[in-house]
Design a protein around this motif. Structure first.
Motif, PDB file in Angstrom:
ATOM      1  N   SER A  69      29.951   3.107  31.837  1.00  0.00           N
ATOM      2  CA  SER A  69      30.061   4.267  32.730  1.00  0.00           C
ATOM      3  C   SER A  69      31.304   5.087  32.416  1.00  0.00           C
ATOM      4  O   SER A  69      31.389   6.257  32.797  1.00  0.00           O
ATOM      5  N   ASP A  74      30.677   9.148  32.074  1.00  0.00           N
ATOM      6  CA  ASP A  74      31.237  10.175  32.954  1.00  0.00           C
ATOM      7  C   ASP A  74      31.609  11.462  32.211  1.00  0.00           C
ATOM      8  O   ASP A  74      31.162  12.547  32.605  1.00  0.00           O
ATOM      9  N   PRO A  83      34.074   3.912  36.520  1.00  0.00           N
ATOM     10  CA  PRO A  83      33.298   4.650  37.525  1.00  0.00           C
ATOM     11  C   PRO A  83      32.040   3.867  37.903  1.00  0.00           C
ATOM     12  O   PRO A  83      31.523   3.075  37.110  1.00  0.00           O
ATOM     13  N   LYS A  84      31.572   4.079  39.107  1.00  0.00           N
ATOM     14  CA  LYS A  84      30.359   3.444  39.648  1.00  0.00           C
ATOM     15  C   LYS A  84      30.552   1.967  39.999  1.00  0.00           C
ATOM     16  O   LYS A  84      29.579   1.271  40.297  1.00  0.00           O
ATOM     17  N   GLU A 101      31.823   1.868  45.727  1.00  0.00           N
ATOM     18  CA  GLU A 101      31.112   2.937  46.433  1.00  0.00           C
ATOM     19  C   GLU A 101      32.020   4.165  46.574  1.00  0.00           C
ATOM     20  O   GLU A 101      33.161   4.066  47.027  1.00  0.00           O
ATOM     21  N   ASP A 108      32.794   7.580  41.647  1.00  0.00           N
ATOM     22  CA  ASP A 108      31.701   7.946  40.756  1.00  0.00           C
ATOM     23  C   ASP A 108      32.135   8.572  39.442  1.00  0.00           C
ATOM     24  O   ASP A 108      31.292   8.912  38.610  1.00  0.00           O
ATOM     25  N   SER A 109      33.444   8.771  39.252  1.00  0.00           N
ATOM     26  CA  SER A 109      33.926   9.437  38.054  1.00  0.00           C
ATOM     27  C   SER A 109      35.300   8.903  37.685  1.00  0.00           C
ATOM     28  O   SER A 109      35.933   8.178  38.467  1.00  0.00           O
ATOM     29  N   ASP A 143      37.805   9.982  40.138  1.00  0.00           N
ATOM     30  CA  ASP A 143      37.712   9.117  41.325  1.00  0.00           C
ATOM     31  C   ASP A 143      38.429   7.791  41.106  1.00  0.00           C
ATOM     32  O   ASP A 143      39.059   7.255  42.023  1.00  0.00           O
TER      33      ASP A 143
END
Length: 293
Positions: free
Chosen positions: A30, A34, A271-272, A275, A278-279, A282
């Motif tokens: 991931s 991203d 990422p992921k 919860e 997602d990036s 993040d």
């Protein structure tokens, strides 16, 4: 003539369908997904294979299921991206075996330079630039769009990684015992004072396991007491790396036994994996906030 006209109309229709002519990309993790997702936008379809909650080294048992889940994407992919043959060896081999056994052709990987990191703002921007180059080489017709999205993405990264003067001052007064894979962001980006670091037994000649770090800390407690880490003094964090599994509980307990308040937190690298994370921006925000609470 009628046949040619129908083909022309069909081509126009396909061109107008969002994603119809998009580049199909498969990434091992991931982390690579991203920047491809952000920079590629509507001009790419991208999936990742490895479970982001688990270190890629440790996914042997679950890889067959992950491969089957992405079977259709592995069949039609135009571009395959990986970190390196050490970190991603199991994932790369599983992808290649699946494609070979199904007659999908040779799998040609684009691979990052050895030890390429992504868990600081600067290294995340460098990763974005590398991915941008790969995408432009794969589809030069979309170069301008890729450049524009890359710039916006890099601005998100730097915004997430920026520390205010107040935050820098606060973090400079805090200490950490940190998992080796997170040492660079903790020390060079966030600016905490690293007292010691720990690692799995296969790294550093087995000399930085949590048990050996505990022995070192207990052998000379005055070094810690001199940092004013007793109750009421400064704060020390024991920082784990989620994808490496629980390693440092014993370190936190040992510090508590020495009357030193230890706040054990778990950074993530992917990422992921959490919860709402997602990036890569993040990830930076999430890790930063754990030591700013």
């Amino acid at each position: 003539m009628k046949h040619s006209g129908l083909l022309l109309i069909l081509g126009i229709i396909i061109a107008l369908i969002p994603g119809a002519m998009a580049l199909n990309v498969v990434t091992t993790t991931s982390v690579l997904w991203d920047p491809v997702h952000e920079i590629g936008g509507e001009d790419v379809n991208v999936v990742y294979i490895a479970d982001p909650t688990v270190c890629p080294h440790l996914q042997g048992d679950i890889l067959p299921g992950l491969i089957q889940k992405n079977a259709e994407n592995l069949k039609k992919a135009d571009l395959f991206l990986a970190h390196n043959s050490s970190m991603d060896l199991a994932t790369m081999q599983a992808v290649e075996k699946f494609r070979d056994s199904n007659g999908f052709g040779k799998t040609n990987w684009k691979i990052l330079k050895p030890d390429t990191a992504w868990n600081t703002p600067d290294t995340a921007v460098e990763l974005a630039d590398t991915v941008l180059g790969w995408l432009k080489a794969a589809d030069a017709t979309k170069a301008k769009a890729f450049d524009e999205r890359a710039q916006a993405y890099k601005e998100k990264i730097m915004a997430a990684g920026t520390l205010t003067d107040e935050e820098k001052s606060l973090l400079a007064k805090r200490y950490a015992v940190v998992m080796a894979w997170q040492r660079e962001p903790v020390e060079k980006w966030l600016g905490l004072n690293v007292v010691d670091f720990f690692a799995p037994e296969f790294a550093f000649g087995g000399n930085k396991t949590p048990a050996k770090v505990v022995d070192t800390l207990k052998a000379d407690p005055q070094k810690l007491y001199a940092l004013d880490l007793l109750p009421g003094g400064g704060k020390i964090y024991v920082i784990e790396n989620m994808q490496s599994g629980e390693m440092a509980k014993g370190i936190a307990e040992a510090l508590e036994d020495m009357a030193i308040y230890a706040n054990r937190v778990i950074f993530t690298n992917f990422p992921k994996s959490v919860e709402g994370v997602d990036s890569i921006p993040d990830v930076l925000t999430y890790n930063k906030n754990l030591v700013l609470q």
